[in-house]
Design a protein around this motif. Structure first.
Motif, short mmCIF file in Angstrom:
data_model
loop_
_atom_site.label_atom_id
_atom_site.label_comp_id
_atom_site.label_asym_id
_atom_site.label_seq_id
_atom_site.Cartn_x
_atom_site.Cartn_y
_atom_site.Cartn_z
N LEU A 40 -38.98 16.16 -38.94
CA LEU A 40 -38.35 15.98 -40.26
C LEU A 40 -38.20 17.31 -40.98
O LEU A 40 -37.17 17.56 -41.62
N ARG A 41 -39.19 18.19 -40.86
CA ARG A 41 -39.08 19.51 -41.51
C ARG A 41 -37.97 20.34 -40.88
O ARG A 41 -37.23 21.04 -41.58
N TYR A 43 -38.13 6.55 -45.72
CA TYR A 43 -38.92 5.51 -45.07
C TYR A 43 -40.28 6.07 -44.67
O TYR A 43 -41.32 5.44 -44.90
N ALA A 44 -40.29 7.26 -44.09
CA ALA A 44 -41.54 7.88 -43.65
C ALA A 44 -42.45 8.16 -44.85
O ALA A 44 -43.66 7.90 -44.79
N GLU A 45 -41.88 8.66 -45.92
CA GLU A 45 -42.69 8.96 -47.11
C GLU A 45 -43.33 7.70 -47.68
O GLU A 45 -44.46 7.73 -48.17
N PRO A 96 -48.37 7.41 -42.95
CA PRO A 96 -49.37 8.29 -43.55
C PRO A 96 -49.05 9.76 -43.28
O PRO A 96 -48.61 10.12 -42.20
N LEU A 97 -49.28 10.57 -44.29
CA LEU A 97 -49.11 12.01 -44.15
C LEU A 97 -50.40 12.57 -43.58
O LEU A 97 -51.26 13.06 -44.30
N VAL A 98 -50.54 12.49 -42.27
CA VAL A 98 -51.78 12.87 -41.63
C VAL A 98 -52.02 14.36 -41.71
O VAL A 98 -53.05 14.81 -42.17
N ASP A 99 -51.06 15.15 -41.28
CA ASP A 99 -51.21 16.62 -41.28
C ASP A 99 -49.82 17.22 -41.32
O ASP A 99 -49.20 17.38 -40.27
N LYS A 100 -49.33 17.54 -42.50
CA LYS A 100 -47.96 18.06 -42.63
C LYS A 100 -47.87 19.56 -42.45
O LYS A 100 -46.84 20.15 -42.66
N THR A 101 -48.93 20.23 -42.02
CA THR A 101 -48.87 21.68 -41.84
C THR A 101 -48.21 22.06 -40.55
O THR A 101 -48.07 21.32 -39.65
N THR A 139 -28.49 9.56 -43.12
CA THR A 139 -29.45 9.09 -42.12
C THR A 139 -30.74 9.87 -42.19
O THR A 139 -31.84 9.30 -42.18
N PHE A 140 -30.64 11.20 -42.28
CA PHE A 140 -31.85 12.01 -42.41
C PHE A 140 -32.66 11.58 -43.62
O PHE A 140 -33.87 11.37 -43.54
N HIS A 141 -32.01 11.45 -44.76
CA HIS A 141 -32.73 11.10 -45.98
C HIS A 141 -33.28 9.67 -45.92
O HIS A 141 -34.34 9.39 -46.49
#
Length: 162
Positions: free
Chosen positions: A12-13, A151-153, A157-162, A144-146
């Motif tokens: 996604l990034r 949906y993901a947000e 869960p934001l486990v590790d976004k680094t 589509t990207f957004h």
């Protein structure tokens, strides 16, 4: 599952950067929503900057489309508990999830991408028509990207976004 979700966030990034770059080149190539015609295209191709903008648009349009279909969509499906399959199967699953509005449009977009990337178009009218279609369908890439990101947000869960 944590690894799958982390990989989804990584992709996604990447796609977010691709989206920013594509939107930027769209603004530079089509600053006033000009009518794309053979004359407009001839004027564009008369300058090195115009040629560079056209090449940049085609490259960024193609790259974002490839990343969405070949990487982001399969990882997204895995993260939401779906089994990825062929590109068309994935697009149909994404349509059922409300992420993609029309899988057939994506297939047409893929043909358009192949046409722009793999075939040197000598006929300016034909190239102008392809650019009109590419400019229109670039909005579907953005949407589509957004849709996947939102949906993901909201659901993953934001486990590790680094």
């Amino acid at each position: 599952m944590t690894e799958t979700i982390n990989r989804l966030w990584q992709i996604l990034r990447v796609v977010e950067k691709e989206d920013i770059y594509l939107q930027g080149v769209i603004q530079r190539l089509f600053p006033r929503q000009d009518v794309i015609s053979p004359v407009w295209l001839e004027n564009l191709l008369a300058t090195p900057e115009g040629i560079d903008r056209l090449e940049s648009f085609v490259g960024k349009f193609s790259r974002m489309q490839d990343t969405l279909v070949d990487k982001l969509l399969p990882h997204f499906l895995l993260a939401v508990g779906e089994e990825p399959g062929t590109a068309l199967d994935n697009l149909r699953r994404a349509e059922r999830l409300g992420i993609v509005s029309d899988p057939d449009q994506w297939l047409a977009m893929r043909r358009l991408r192949n046409h722009l990337v793999h075939e040197y178009v000598d006929d300016l009218a034909q190239l102008a028509a392809a650019l009109v279609k590419a400019r229109e369908t670039a909005g579907e890439l953005y949407k589509t990207f957004h849709g996947i990101k939102t949906y993901a947000e909201q659901n993953l869960p934001l486990v590790d976004k680094t």
